[in-house]
Write a protein that holds these residues in place. Structure first.
Motif, mmCIF file in Angstrom:
data_model
loop_
_atom_site.group_PDB
_atom_site.id
_atom_site.type_symbol
_atom_site.label_atom_id
_atom_site.label_comp_id
_atom_site.label_asym_id
_atom_site.label_seq_id
_atom_site.Cartn_x
_atom_site.Cartn_y
_atom_site.Cartn_z
ATOM 1 N N GLY A 6 0.820 -1.199 0.000
ATOM 2 C CA GLY A 6 0.000 0.000 0.000
ATOM 3 C C GLY A 6 0.850 1.243 0.000
ATOM 4 O O GLY A 6 2.057 1.204 -0.273
ATOM 5 N N THR A 7 0.218 2.365 0.344
ATOM 6 C CA THR A 7 0.894 3.659 0.266
ATOM 7 C C THR A 7 1.102 4.313 1.625
ATOM 8 O O THR A 7 1.602 5.435 1.694
ATOM 9 C CB THR A 7 0.072 4.615 -0.618
ATOM 10 N N ALA A 8 0.722 3.637 2.704
ATOM 11 C CA ALA A 8 0.877 4.221 4.042
ATOM 12 C C ALA A 8 2.333 4.124 4.487
ATOM 13 O O ALA A 8 2.942 3.056 4.428
ATOM 14 C CB ALA A 8 -0.026 3.519 5.049
ATOM 15 N N HIS A 9 2.870 5.243 4.935
ATOM 16 C CA HIS A 9 4.248 5.279 5.432
ATOM 17 C C HIS A 9 4.245 5.686 6.892
ATOM 18 O O HIS A 9 3.553 6.635 7.271
ATOM 19 C CB HIS A 9 5.082 6.277 4.627
ATOM 20 N N ILE A 10 4.978 4.948 7.713
ATOM 21 C CA ILE A 10 5.150 5.353 9.105
ATOM 22 C C ILE A 10 6.631 5.544 9.358
ATOM 23 O O ILE A 10 7.459 4.735 8.925
ATOM 24 C CB ILE A 10 4.537 4.331 10.104
ATOM 25 N N ASP A 11 6.968 6.642 10.018
ATOM 26 C CA ASP A 11 8.373 6.927 10.287
ATOM 27 C C ASP A 11 8.957 5.850 11.197
ATOM 28 O O ASP A 11 8.332 5.412 12.163
ATOM 29 C CB ASP A 11 8.510 8.299 10.953
ATOM 30 N N GLY A 12 10.170 5.434 10.858
ATOM 31 C CA GLY A 12 10.835 4.367 11.595
ATOM 32 C C GLY A 12 10.802 3.046 10.858
ATOM 33 O O GLY A 12 11.449 2.081 11.270
ATOM 34 N N VAL A 13 10.029 2.992 9.746
ATOM 35 C CA VAL A 13 9.937 1.781 8.930
ATOM 36 C C VAL A 13 10.174 2.171 7.476
ATOM 37 O O VAL A 13 9.512 3.076 6.962
ATOM 38 C CB VAL A 13 8.557 1.098 9.058
ATOM 39 N N PRO A 14 11.100 1.528 6.769
ATOM 40 C CA PRO A 14 11.341 1.875 5.367
ATOM 41 C C PRO A 14 10.176 1.479 4.476
ATOM 42 O O PRO A 14 9.446 0.529 4.758
ATOM 43 C CB PRO A 14 12.608 1.081 5.020
ATOM 44 N N GLY A 15 10.002 2.223 3.380
ATOM 45 C CA GLY A 15 8.981 1.874 2.404
ATOM 46 C C GLY A 15 7.574 2.214 2.855
ATOM 47 O O GLY A 15 7.352 2.985 3.789
ATOM 48 N N ALA A 16 6.605 1.627 2.160
ATOM 49 C CA ALA A 16 5.189 1.870 2.438
ATOM 50 C C ALA A 16 4.448 0.541 2.458
ATOM 51 O O ALA A 16 4.936 -0.477 1.959
ATOM 52 C CB ALA A 16 4.596 2.803 1.383
ATOM 53 N N ALA A 17 3.247 0.563 3.039
ATOM 54 C CA ALA A 17 2.454 -0.659 3.175
ATOM 55 C C ALA A 17 0.989 -0.287 3.308
ATOM 56 O O ALA A 17 0.626 0.900 3.352
ATOM 57 C CB ALA A 17 2.920 -1.467 4.391
ATOM 58 N N ALA A 18 0.134 -1.293 3.376
ATOM 59 C CA ALA A 18 -1.293 -1.047 3.557
ATOM 60 C C ALA A 18 -1.547 -0.481 4.954
ATOM 61 O O ALA A 18 -0.966 -0.958 5.932
ATOM 62 C CB ALA A 18 -2.077 -2.347 3.374
ATOM 63 N N PRO A 19 -2.401 0.531 5.063
ATOM 64 C CA PRO A 19 -2.668 1.106 6.379
ATOM 65 C C PRO A 19 -3.502 0.174 7.256
ATOM 66 O O PRO A 19 -4.389 -0.529 6.765
ATOM 67 C CB PRO A 19 -3.457 2.382 6.047
ATOM 68 N N ILE A 20 -3.182 0.169 8.528
ATOM 69 C CA ILE A 20 -3.965 -0.551 9.534
ATOM 70 C C ILE A 20 -4.438 0.484 10.536
ATOM 71 O O ILE A 20 -3.636 1.155 11.188
ATOM 72 C CB ILE A 20 -3.132 -1.649 10.215
ATOM 73 N N SER A 21 -5.755 0.645 10.643
ATOM 74 C CA SER A 21 -6.335 1.650 11.535
ATOM 75 C C SER A 21 -6.618 1.027 12.900
ATOM 76 O O SER A 21 -7.259 -0.025 12.992
ATOM 77 C CB SER A 21 -7.638 2.186 10.929
ATOM 78 N N ILE A 22 -6.116 1.682 13.944
ATOM 79 C CA ILE A 22 -6.355 1.216 15.317
ATOM 80 C C ILE A 22 -7.112 2.308 16.071
ATOM 81 O O ILE A 22 -6.649 3.445 16.164
ATOM 82 C CB ILE A 22 -5.038 0.900 16.048
ATOM 83 N N ASN A 23 -8.265 1.955 16.577
ATOM 84 C CA ASN A 23 -9.108 2.882 17.336
ATOM 85 C C ASN A 23 -9.193 2.366 18.762
ATOM 86 O O ASN A 23 -9.880 1.384 19.042
ATOM 87 C CB ASN A 23 -10.499 2.967 16.702
ATOM 88 N N PHE A 24 -8.461 3.019 19.674
ATOM 89 C CA PHE A 24 -8.454 2.594 21.070
ATOM 90 C C PHE A 24 -9.730 3.064 21.761
ATOM 91 O O PHE A 24 -10.118 4.232 21.652
ATOM 92 C CB PHE A 24 -7.228 3.160 21.792
ATOM 93 N N LEU A 25 -10.372 2.172 22.494
ATOM 94 C CA LEU A 25 -11.677 2.466 23.076
ATOM 95 C C LEU A 25 -11.592 2.959 24.512
ATOM 96 O O LEU A 25 -12.392 3.778 24.935
ATOM 97 C CB LEU A 25 -12.572 1.211 23.006
ATOM 98 N N ASP A 26 -10.647 2.467 25.282
ATOM 99 C CA ASP A 26 -10.558 2.858 26.692
ATOM 100 C C ASP A 26 -9.128 2.612 27.152
ATOM 101 O O ASP A 26 -8.767 1.504 27.512
ATOM 102 C CB ASP A 26 -11.543 2.053 27.539
ATOM 103 N N THR A 27 -8.330 3.677 27.149
ATOM 104 C CA THR A 27 -6.917 3.507 27.447
ATOM 105 C C THR A 27 -6.494 4.086 28.785
ATOM 106 O O THR A 27 -5.409 3.783 29.277
ATOM 107 C CB THR A 27 -6.068 4.168 26.347
ATOM 108 N N ALA A 28 -7.316 4.937 29.377
ATOM 109 C CA ALA A 28 -6.912 5.620 30.610
ATOM 110 C C ALA A 28 -6.713 4.617 31.748
ATOM 111 O O ALA A 28 -7.562 3.765 32.003
ATOM 112 C CB ALA A 28 -7.953 6.659 31.012
#
Length: 365
Positions: free
Chosen positions: A146-168
């Motif tokens: 895919g085209t998602a890039h995250i700093d700290g990882v070379p290249g791009a990949a498919a995005p994975i969306s994480i929605n945290f529900l209760d973290t406190a």
């Protein structure tokens, strides 16, 4: 004379490690931990006799099972190992490894695709935190490219969306475990430092780098070679562990220590994160969520330096040594505000599938 264990070696975010089905590991936690130490090659700083990569970020393990709880699809147990230690810590979460849980479960047949976009609810067994994870599954097939890039990882990949529900209060009693948005901690020889002790997914101690005589923009190598700084940070970490109700944290991987400075690359805040004794090349997922939360809490150490636009939906860009990490926070209208939702994008990739071998005398199965 060896026991084989099915495994997938996966990258999740900026971390990497083997993933296992819970049913493929010993049921006794003590024996399971001994097996994981053998799998990773710990204790040995090179981890030459195992899969570990001689760094805390590559000394991680994921354990997954299909959930029987209503409304939960998968349960994930994260295990943090250290290259040169014989401990297996299953108390904290890891948001980076979390990104690989759904891909692993799809690869191993624990779940099935749900259309072109598939969303699953995952419970982290470490702290009881739930999140919704969405992956791309066009034509029912998991997509890694895919085209998602995250700093700290070379290249791009498919995005994975994480929605945290209760973290406190993941490991502490609440978001602000000391009851204060900032505290002054007195150390030996009159050394007093202002900190924010906070837990919105990961217990953190946040302090200004300038209070330690630093710019906050030092390289990872510089900070890792700064031994007097690391001794001072450890003294502060031990003191704050008591203040946060975590007890003696000398043998624990939390709280993490985060040095902050004003942003200088167009983000909201600059960070240098210790995990807890080695400076992170980037920043952990849940550490980024927690730092972002501190940025929007009036009176916190971070709020005074952070640059965040007004409005109930906050996009906080956390700068780190290898780039930035964006977190989206939805806030309530209460005073002080609380976080209703924290969302972010990660990527993951299957690196290798096969069997890892451990000595049969350790576990004859």
């Amino acid at each position: 004379m060896q026991t084989s264990i099915p495994t997938l070696l996966m990258r999740g975010g900026t971390s990497r490690g083997p993933f296992f089905l819970e049913s493929d590991l010993p049921t006794d936690p003590a024996l399971r931990d001994q097996v994981l130490l053998a799998v990773m090659g710990s204790p040995d700083r090179r981890q030459i006799d195992g899969l570990g990569g001689a760094h805390p970020l590559t000394s991680k393990v994921g354990i997954v099972r299909r959930s029987e709880q209503p409304g939960i699809d998968l349960e994930f147990l994260f295990a943090q190992l250290q290259p040169d230690a014989d401990r297996v810590d299953t108390s904290p979460n890891c948001g980076n490894m979390l990104a690989a849980v759904v891909p692993f479960a799809l690869e191993r047949g624990l779940i099935e695709a749900r259309g072109d976009l598939s969303c699953y609810r995952v419970l982290t067994s470490n702290t009881g935190m739930a999140c919704d994870i969405q992956v791309q599954t066009p034509a029912g097939t998991l997509r890694y490219d895919g085209t998602a890039h995250i700093d700290g990882v070379p290249g791009a990949a498919a995005p994975i969306s994480i929605n945290f529900l209760d973290t406190a209060g993941s490991l502490c009693t609440g978001l602000l475990p000391t009851g204060q948005v900032s505290d002054r901690v007195l150390l030996a020889e009159g050394d007093e430092l202002e900190v924010t002790c906070i837990d919105n997914g990961m217990p953190l101690v946040i302090l200004r780098a300038s209070d330690l005589g630093l710019s906050g923009y030092e390289s990872v190598a510089e900070l890792n070679d700064h031994h007097s700084l690391k001794r001072r940070l450890e003294a502060l970490r031990l003191a704050c562990g008591q203040l946060m109700g975590l007890g003696d944290v000398s043998q624990k991987n939390y709280p993490k220590m985060t040095l902050i400075a004003a942003p200088r690359a167009g983000g909201s805040l600059s960070t240098r994160s210790f995990i807890p004794h080695v400076c992170h090349d980037a920043i952990g997922v849940l550490a980024a969520v927690t730092v972002a939360t501190a940025c929007v809490l009036p009176g916190s150490v971070a709020a005074a330096l952070a640059q965040v636009a007004a409005g109930p939906l906050k996009r906080v860009s956390v700068e780190h040594p290898s780039g930035e990490f964006s977190v989206e926070l939805a806030l309530t209208n209460s005073v002080p505000p609380t976080v209703e939702r924290a969302a972010l994008i990660r990527t993951a990739r299957l690196i290798m599938r096969g069997e890892v071998m451990v000595p049969a005398q350790l576990w004859p199965r």
